[in-house]
Design a protein around this motif. Structure first.
Motif, PDB file in Angstrom:
ATOM      1  N   ALA A 184       0.844  -1.195   0.000  1.00 49.11           N
ATOM      2  CA  ALA A 184       0.000   0.000   0.000  1.00 49.11           C
ATOM      3  C   ALA A 184       0.876   1.240   0.000  1.00 49.11           C
ATOM      4  CB  ALA A 184      -0.921   0.019   1.229  1.00 49.11           C
ATOM      5  N   PHE A 185       0.304   2.357  -0.468  1.00 47.07           N
ATOM      6  CA  PHE A 185       0.930   3.642  -0.202  1.00 47.07           C
ATOM      7  C   PHE A 185       0.858   3.902   1.300  1.00 47.07           C
ATOM      8  CE2 PHE A 185      -0.538   4.522  -4.646  1.00 47.07           C
ATOM      9  CZ  PHE A 185       0.735   4.668  -5.208  1.00 47.07           C
ATOM     10  N   ASP A 186       1.973   4.362   1.859  1.00 46.31           N
ATOM     11  CA  ASP A 186       2.035   4.594   3.295  1.00 46.31           C
ATOM     12  C   ASP A 186       2.414   6.050   3.547  1.00 46.31           C
ATOM     13  OD1 ASP A 186       2.117   3.369   6.089  1.00 46.31           O
ATOM     14  OD2 ASP A 186       4.045   4.405   5.975  1.00 46.31           O
ATOM     15  N   PHE A 187       1.807   6.641   4.571  1.00 49.65           N
ATOM     16  CA  PHE A 187       1.966   8.067   4.835  1.00 49.65           C
ATOM     17  C   PHE A 187       2.676   8.338   6.158  1.00 49.65           C
ATOM     18  CE2 PHE A 187      -1.396   7.310   1.916  1.00 49.65           C
ATOM     19  CZ  PHE A 187      -1.232   8.298   0.959  1.00 49.65           C
ATOM     20  N   ALA A 188       3.160   7.273   6.803  1.00 50.31           N
ATOM     21  CA  ALA A 188       3.875   7.449   8.063  1.00 50.31           C
ATOM     22  C   ALA A 188       5.320   7.855   7.841  1.00 50.31           C
ATOM     23  CB  ALA A 188       3.821   6.166   8.889  1.00 50.31           C
ATOM     24  N   ASP A 189       5.832   7.599   6.619  1.00 53.21           N
ATOM     25  CA  ASP A 189       7.209   7.984   6.312  1.00 53.21           C
ATOM     26  C   ASP A 189       7.365   8.026   4.799  1.00 53.21           C
ATOM     27  OD1 ASP A 189       9.846   8.714   6.718  1.00 53.21           O
ATOM     28  OD2 ASP A 189      10.215   7.131   8.189  1.00 53.21           O
ATOM     29  N   ALA A 190       8.324   8.803   4.344  1.00 50.86           N
ATOM     30  CA  ALA A 190       8.557   8.939   2.908  1.00 50.86           C
ATOM     31  C   ALA A 190       9.975   9.425   2.685  1.00 50.86           C
ATOM     32  CB  ALA A 190       7.558   9.918   2.284  1.00 50.86           C
ATOM     33  N   TRP A 191      10.462   9.226   1.478  1.00 52.03           N
ATOM     34  CA  TRP A 191      11.760   9.768   1.087  1.00 52.03           C
ATOM     35  C   TRP A 191      11.607  11.198   0.584  1.00 52.03           C
ATOM     36  CZ3 TRP A 191      16.730   9.594   1.614  1.00 52.03           C
ATOM     37  CH2 TRP A 191      17.576  10.160   0.659  1.00 52.03           C
ATOM     38  N   HIS A 192      10.570  11.415  -0.223  1.00 56.19           N
ATOM     39  CA  HIS A 192      10.315  12.748  -0.766  1.00 56.19           C
ATOM     40  C   HIS A 192       8.821  12.884  -1.014  1.00 56.19           C
ATOM     41  CE1 HIS A 192      12.088  16.365  -2.797  1.00 56.19           C
ATOM     42  NE2 HIS A 192      10.859  16.415  -3.272  1.00 56.19           N
ATOM     43  N   GLY A 193       8.251  14.042  -0.700  1.00 51.77           N
ATOM     44  CA  GLY A 193       6.818  14.233  -0.876  1.00 51.77           C
ATOM     45  C   GLY A 193       6.063  13.807   0.356  1.00 51.77           C
ATOM     46  N   GLY A 194       4.993  13.001   0.162  1.00 48.27           N
ATOM     47  CA  GLY A 194       4.165  12.646   1.294  1.00 48.27           C
ATOM     48  C   GLY A 194       3.952  11.173   1.529  1.00 48.27           C
ATOM     49  N   SER A 195       4.500  10.296   0.651  1.00 46.71           N
ATOM     50  CA  SER A 195       4.174   8.872   0.760  1.00 46.71           C
ATOM     51  C   SER A 195       5.295   8.018   0.212  1.00 46.71           C
ATOM     52  CB  SER A 195       2.867   8.562   0.009  1.00 46.71           C
ATOM     53  OG  SER A 195       2.887   9.112  -1.302  1.00 46.71           O
ATOM     54  N   SER A 196       5.275   6.760   0.616  1.00 52.80           N
ATOM     55  CA  SER A 196       6.165   5.744   0.080  1.00 52.80           C
ATOM     56  C   SER A 196       5.347   4.478  -0.117  1.00 52.80           C
ATOM     57  CB  SER A 196       7.350   5.495   1.020  1.00 52.80           C
ATOM     58  OG  SER A 196       6.891   5.105   2.310  1.00 52.80           O
ATOM     59  N   VAL A 197       5.955   3.455  -0.705  1.00 49.17           N
ATOM     60  CA  VAL A 197       5.286   2.160  -0.875  1.00 49.17           C
ATOM     61  C   VAL A 197       5.768   1.232   0.233  1.00 49.17           C
ATOM     62  CG1 VAL A 197       4.950   0.161  -2.364  1.00 49.17           C
ATOM     63  CG2 VAL A 197       5.106   2.454  -3.367  1.00 49.17           C
ATOM     64  N   LEU A 198       4.837   0.709   1.022  1.00 50.55           N
ATOM     65  CA  LEU A 198       5.176  -0.162   2.137  1.00 50.55           C
ATOM     66  C   LEU A 198       4.744  -1.590   1.824  1.00 50.55           C
ATOM     67  CD1 LEU A 198       6.226  -0.465   5.080  1.00 50.55           C
ATOM     68  CD2 LEU A 198       3.875  -0.042   5.829  1.00 50.55           C
ATOM     69  N   VAL A 199       5.690  -2.534   1.949  1.00 51.22           N
ATOM     70  CA  VAL A 199       5.422  -3.963   1.798  1.00 51.22           C
ATOM     71  C   VAL A 199       5.603  -4.603   3.168  1.00 51.22           C
ATOM     72  CG1 VAL A 199       6.059  -6.096   0.614  1.00 51.22           C
ATOM     73  CG2 VAL A 199       6.314  -3.889  -0.560  1.00 51.22           C
ATOM     74  N   SER A 200       4.569  -5.274   3.639  1.00 50.17           N
ATOM     75  CA  SER A 200       4.655  -5.872   4.972  1.00 50.17           C
ATOM     76  C   SER A 200       4.031  -7.260   4.964  1.00 50.17           C
ATOM     77  CB  SER A 200       3.953  -4.981   6.007  1.00 50.17           C
ATOM     78  OG  SER A 200       2.613  -4.734   5.626  1.00 50.17           O
ATOM     79  N   GLY A 201       4.644  -8.185   5.736  1.00 48.94           N
ATOM     80  CA  GLY A 201       4.111  -9.541   5.827  1.00 48.94           C
ATOM     81  C   GLY A 201       5.198 -10.536   6.140  1.00 48.94           C
ATOM     82  N   ALA A 202       4.801 -11.798   6.173  1.00 48.45           N
ATOM     83  CA  ALA A 202       5.737 -12.854   6.551  1.00 48.45           C
ATOM     84  C   ALA A 202       6.795 -13.081   5.484  1.00 48.45           C
ATOM     85  CB  ALA A 202       4.971 -14.157   6.796  1.00 48.45           C
ATOM     86  N   LEU A 203       6.436 -12.882   4.205  1.00 52.19           N
ATOM     87  CA  LEU A 203       7.332 -13.192   3.091  1.00 52.19           C
ATOM     88  C   LEU A 203       7.921 -14.600   3.262  1.00 52.19           C
ATOM     89  CD1 LEU A 203       9.274  -9.871   2.270  1.00 52.19           C
ATOM     90  CD2 LEU A 203       7.401 -10.919   1.038  1.00 52.19           C
ATOM     91  N   ASP A 204       7.016 -15.573   3.418  1.00 50.56           N
ATOM     92  CA  ASP A 204       7.474 -16.948   3.602  1.00 50.56           C
ATOM     93  C   ASP A 204       8.022 -17.558   2.316  1.00 50.56           C
ATOM     94  OD1 ASP A 204       5.025 -16.995   2.363  1.00 50.56           O
ATOM     95  OD2 ASP A 204       4.035 -18.212   3.883  1.00 50.56           O
ATOM     96  N   ARG A 205       7.789 -16.897   1.201  1.00 50.64           N
ATOM     97  CA  ARG A 205       8.384 -17.254  -0.086  1.00 50.64           C
ATOM     98  C   ARG A 205       8.789 -15.955  -0.786  1.00 50.64           C
ATOM     99  NH1 ARG A 205      10.355 -21.581  -1.738  1.00 50.64           N
ATOM    100  NH2 ARG A 205       9.450 -21.469  -3.832  1.00 50.64           N
ATOM    101  N   PRO A 206       9.743 -16.003  -1.702  1.00 50.59           N
ATOM    102  CA  PRO A 206      10.089 -14.781  -2.437  1.00 50.59           C
ATOM    103  C   PRO A 206       8.854 -14.177  -3.103  1.00 50.59           C
ATOM    104  CG  PRO A 206      11.712 -16.494  -2.847  1.00 50.59           C
ATOM    105  CD  PRO A 206      10.602 -17.152  -2.084  1.00 50.59           C
ATOM    106  N   ALA A 207       8.787 -12.860  -3.133  1.00 46.32           N
ATOM    107  CA  ALA A 207       7.650 -12.157  -3.717  1.00 46.32           C
ATOM    108  C   ALA A 207       8.164 -11.092  -4.679  1.00 46.32           C
ATOM    109  CB  ALA A 207       6.792 -11.513  -2.627  1.00 46.32           C
ATOM    110  N   VAL A 208       7.557 -11.064  -5.872  1.00 49.23           N
ATOM    111  CA  VAL A 208       7.904 -10.069  -6.883  1.00 49.23           C
ATOM    112  C   VAL A 208       6.773  -9.047  -6.941  1.00 49.23           C
ATOM    113  CG1 VAL A 208       8.419  -9.629  -9.306  1.00 49.23           C
ATOM    114  CG2 VAL A 208       9.235 -11.734  -8.206  1.00 49.23           C
ATOM    115  N   LEU A 209       7.122  -7.781  -6.741  1.00 51.35           N
ATOM    116  CA  LEU A 209       6.164  -6.685  -6.833  1.00 51.35           C
ATOM    117  C   LEU A 209       6.344  -5.987  -8.171  1.00 51.35           C
ATOM    118  CD1 LEU A 209       4.108  -4.620  -5.665  1.00 51.35           C
ATOM    119  CD2 LEU A 209       6.052  -3.452  -4.596  1.00 51.35           C
TER     120      LEU A 209
END
Length: 667
Positions: free
Chosen positions: A451-476
Motif C-alpha cells: 500500500a501507499f504509506d503516509f507514516a514515512d517517505a523519502w520525498h513528498g508525502g508517501s512511500s510504498v510499504l510492503v509488509s508480511g511474513a514473506l514466507d516465499r520470495p515475492a515479486v512486486l
C-alpha cells in the motif's frame, strides 16, 4: 497548500553550496486575493446577491488578458501518450470498453487553485484504467460552467488522461433557468455561436481538453433543440481544430425537451453524431445498451463511444450493478463505463477522520477489486472492479524517468527522508506517475500487504510499504515501461527496511509476457547489502539490451516478518540539474498575502519549490507548484525582520534542484 502553516526549518547549511542570484525587491502594492478554480454563467446572472465567497461572472465577457487568476489555474503538463502492455489478467481487455469518471473534487466556488493544507482529498491514483475525466460540478447559485484547476489536469496529463470542463444546466428543481440554456446557444449577427468560441478559448488558455455538455433544464421546444444542435456542432468543430473533445450527456432531446433516454435512439442520435461520445443516462437496461451499441455501429461509430452511466455516489463498490449488460466476461463488451461520482471512496468515510490510508484502501477496493491484486481477480466478488475488465495503460516511455511514489497528498512533507513540514497538505500537480497495477504481487507463498504509506517517505508525502511474513520470495510489479536501454542506463532505488531482514533484487524485463496474466520475463539483479536507514542502490543493467518493458522488485526474507518501504525509483543515462528560474517577482501584495510569478521554465522542469529564508539563515519550505505563479497567505515578519526573502528552485524529472532565484518583500 497554505504556506502559513509550514513550521519545520531546514538547516542553513543545506543551501550552502547554492549560488544566489541578485535579489529582486517587490514594489507591488495591489491587493493579492487567493486564486480559485474558475466558474461562470453563460451570460446573464441570477437576480439578487451572491453568497459569501461566490463571484458571479458571465463567460461571454471573459478574456484571457483580463483573467487575473489564469496563471495559477493554467495547466503546464502536456497530455502524455499512452501504451497498453499485455494485460495483468486474462479477463482485462484492450480495445473494448473504456472508462469515463465524473468527479467532484471540491465545491464550485472557493475551490483552491493550488491545493490546500489538508490531506483529506480525493487524491486519485488509478489513472491507468480511465480514458476521460470530467471535472464535475456547478450550481444555480454559484455558476454553471467549470474549468478544472491545474493540479488535477497536470496529474491526469502525466498519466495520459484528458480532462473535460463541465457545462451544467441544472433541472428546474435545482434552480435551473431556461434563460441560461438560451444564453449558451445564443447567436451573433453572423449566425455563429459566440459561447462556443469562448469555451474553446478557455480550454486552450487553461490547458485542459474539452467540455462535457449536460443540458437538463426543462421547458424547451424544438427551436431550442435546433439551436442546441447548432451550438454543439460549432463547439465540436472549433474544439477539434484545437485538439479538444466534446462529450454529450443524454438529457435534452432533439425537440428541446429534457427526457433521459437511457439509450442511443432517434431522440438523441443527432447530438451523439455531433459529439465525440455520449454519457448514457442511468435508466439504461441490458436490452437498450445492446440496441444502442448496434445503432452506434450502424452510424459508423464505435459502441465504446457510449458511456453507460453507473451512479456510485451513494454506495460506491457496495452498489449492485448488472455488469454483464456492460462488460460481460464471456463475450465482447457491450459499451463503455461511465462512473458518476466515484469519489465516494473518500466521501463515505467519517468526516474529520478521513486518513489518507483509509481513503486509498477504499479506492483500491473500488478500482482493483476485493483481491487488491489486479493480476489475481477474485471471481466471487460481486463488484466487478475496472481492473477485472479493462487493461491498464502506462505513459513511462522516455528517459529520464523517476518516481518518489508521491500520491499528491500527505500528513507531512519530506525531503531526502527528513520531515521539512509537519502540516497535512494536498496538491495533485505534485503527484508522480504512479504504478499502473496497484498492487500486482507474484509469489508462491502468502501474499504480503502492499500500500501507499503516509507514516514515512523519502520525498513528498508517501512511500510504498510492503509488509508480511514473506514466507516465499515475492515479486512486486512496479511499472510497465517502454524505456530504451543504452550501455550507460542505470536504475536507482531508494529503500529502507523497517523490520525483519530482506534481500532486495531489481526485476527488469526486456520483453512482454507471453500471455495475459503471466509474470513478465524478469531478469533479477542484486542490490548492495543494506544498512540502517534510507539507502540508495544503483544498479547497472549489464548484459541487457533493447527496451525495458517492466520494472519491479523481488523480495526474499532473511528474517520475518518484514516491513520494507520503497521511497524512490529512477531510470537514467546521466544526471541533469535544471537551470535556475528567471524573472522571479512579486506581482501583488496586500499585508502578508503575496502573489509571486516567474518566467516559464524550459523543458526538463517537473515543478518548482518555494522557501523563505529567515533572519538566522535557516529556510522554511512554503510549497511547490507546476505553474509559473504562486500565492502566499498570511505571512508575518519574523523577530527584527525588515524584509522577507524567498527562494525559488526548479526541480527536474530526477528530483534534482536548481540553484535558487530570490526575491524580497519589505514589511
Amino acid at each position: 497548500m497554505n504556506p502559513t502553516r509550514r513550521t519545520v526549518l531546514l538547516a542553513a547549511g543545506a543551501a550552502g553550496a547554492a549560488a544566489l542570484l541578485p535579489a529582486r525587491t517587490a514594489t507591488a502594492a495591489a491587493s493579492a486575493p487567493a486564486p480559485y478554480a474558475a466558474y461562470w454563467y453563460p451570460d446573464s446572472l441570477p437576480s439578487g446577491t451572491p453568497g459569501t465567497g461566490i463571484t458571479w461572472r458571465g463567460l461571454k465577457s471573459w478574456t484571457a488578458a483580463g483573467d487575473t487568476d489564469l496563471a495559477f489555474n493554467a495547466a503546464s503538463v502536456p497530455l502524455a501518450p499512452r501504451f497498453t502492455p499485455t494485460p495483468a489478467n486474462s479477463t482485462a481487455r484492450s480495445g473494448q470498453a473504456r472508462i469515463q469518471s465524473l468527479v467532484s473534487f471540491g465545491p464550485t466556488s472557493v475551490n483552491p487553485s493550488q491545493g490546500s493544507a489538508t490531506a483529506d482529498y480525493y487524491a486519485f491514483t488509478h489513472w491507468a484504467y480511465i480514458d476521460e475525466l470530467v471535472f464535475w460540478g456547478g450550481s444555480s447559485g454559484e455558476g454553471l460552467i467549470l474549468a478544472p484547476n491545474a493540479p488535477i489536469v497536470d496529474a491526469a496529463h502525466r498519466h495520459g488522461v484528458p480532462v473535460l470542463g463541465n457545462i451544467f444546466l441544472p433541472p428546474v428543481a435545482y434552480g435551473g433557468q431556461l434563460q441560461w440554456t438560451r444564453d449558451l446557444v445564443q447567436k451573433d449577427t453572423s449566425g455563429h455561436f459566440p459561447l462556443a468560441a469562448q469555451l474553446v478559448a478557455v480550454a486552450a488558455a487553461y490547458g485542459f481538453d474539452g467540455w462535457f455538455v449536460n443540458a437538463e433544464t426543462s421547458g424547451g421546444n424544438t427551436a431550442l433543440g435546433t439551436d442546441m444542435l447548432g451550438f454543439l456542432t460549432e463547439l465540436k468543430s472549433l474544439a477539434a481544430a484545437r485538439g479538444q473533445r466534446v462529450t454529450w450527456y443524454d438529457s435534452m432531446t432533439v425537440n428541446g425537451t429534457v427526457s433521459w433516454q437511457g439509450a442511443l435512439n432517434t431522440q438523441n442520435q443527432a447530438f451523439f453524431q455531433t459529439a465525440d461520445d455520449m454519457f448514457v443516462d442511468f435508466r439504461w437496461s441490458a436490452s437498450t445498451l445492446v440496441s444502442s451499441g448496434t445503432r452506434a455501429e450502424q452510424l459508423g461509430r464505435s459502441r465504446y463511444e457510449l458511456w453507460a452511466g453507473v451512479d456510485v455516489e451513494a454506495s460506491g463498490s457496495n452498489r449492485s450493478v448488472n455488469w454483464d449488460a456492460i462488460v460481460p466476461t464471456n463475450r465482447a463488451h457491450i459499451a463503455s463505463l461511465g462512473f458518476y461520482r466515484p469519489e465516494w471512496t473518500r466521501n463515505h468515510l467519517p468526516s474529520g477522520g478521513r486518513a489518507p490510508s483509509d481513503f486509498h484502501a477504499a479506492d483500491d477496493r473500488f478500482w482493483t477489486g476485493r483481491s487488491l491484486d489486479p493480476s489475481k481477480p477474485d471471481g466471487t466478488d460481486t463488484w466487478r472492479a475496472p481492473a477485472v475488465s479493462v487493461a491498464d495503460r502506462s505513459t513511462v516511455t522516455a528517459l529520464p524517468f523517476a518516481s518518489v511514489f508521491n500520491t499528491g497528498h500527505g500528513l507531512r512533507w519530506y525531503e531526502d527522508g527528513t520531515v521539512t513540514s509537519d502540516t497535512p497538505w494536498n496538491h495533485l500537480g505534485l503527484q508522480d506517475r504512479l504504478p499502473s497495477r496497484q498492487w500486482a504481487v507474484r509469489t508462491d507463498g502468502t501474499r504480503p500487504t502492499v500500500a501507499f504509506d503516509f507514516a514515512d517517505a523519502w520525498h513528498g508525502g508517501s512511500s510504498v510499504l510492503v509488509s508480511g511474513a514473506l514466507d516465499r520470495p515475492a515479486v512486486l510489479d512496479l511499472y510497465a515501461t517502454r524505456l530504451p536501454l543504452t550501455e550507460g542506463t542505470v536504475v536507482e532505488l531508494t529503500h529502507r527496511t523497517d523490520a525483519g531482514g530482506v534481500t532486495v533484487e531489481l526485476a527488469v524485463a526486456t520483453a512482454e509476457p507471453g500471455t495475459p496474466g503471466a509474470t513478465p520475463p524478469y531478469t533479477y539483479l542484486p542490490l548492495d547489502a543494506g544498512g540502517d536507514g534510507w539507502q540508495t542502490s544503483t544498479v547497472t543493467l549489464t548484459g541487457l539490451s533493447g527496451t525495458i518493458h517492466a520494472l519491479g522488485v523481488r523480495l526474499t526474507a532473511t528474517e520475518g516478518p518484514v516491513r520494507w518501504r520503497l521511497g524512490a525509483l529512477a531510470v537514467r543515462n546521466e544526471a541533469a540539474t535544471p537551470a535556475t528560474p528567471s524573472g522571479l517577482r512579486i506581482t501583488a501584495a496586500s499585508g502578508g498575502d503575496l502573489r509571486l510569478a516567474w518566467d516559464a521554465s524550459p523543458d526538463g522542469v517537473r515543478h518548482h519549490t518555494l522557501h523563505r529564508v529567515l533572519p538566522d539563515g535557516t529556510r522554511r519550505f512554503l510549497g511547490g507548484t507546476c505553474q509559473a505563479a504562486y500565492f502566499l497567505a498570511g505571512l508575518t515578519p519574523e523577530q527584527g525582520e525588515q524584509t522577507a526573502r524567498f527562494e525559488l528552485r526548479a526541480v527536474g524529472e530526477l528530483y534534482t534542484a536548481s540553484d535558487p532565484a530570490t526575491v524580497t518583500h519589505p514589511w
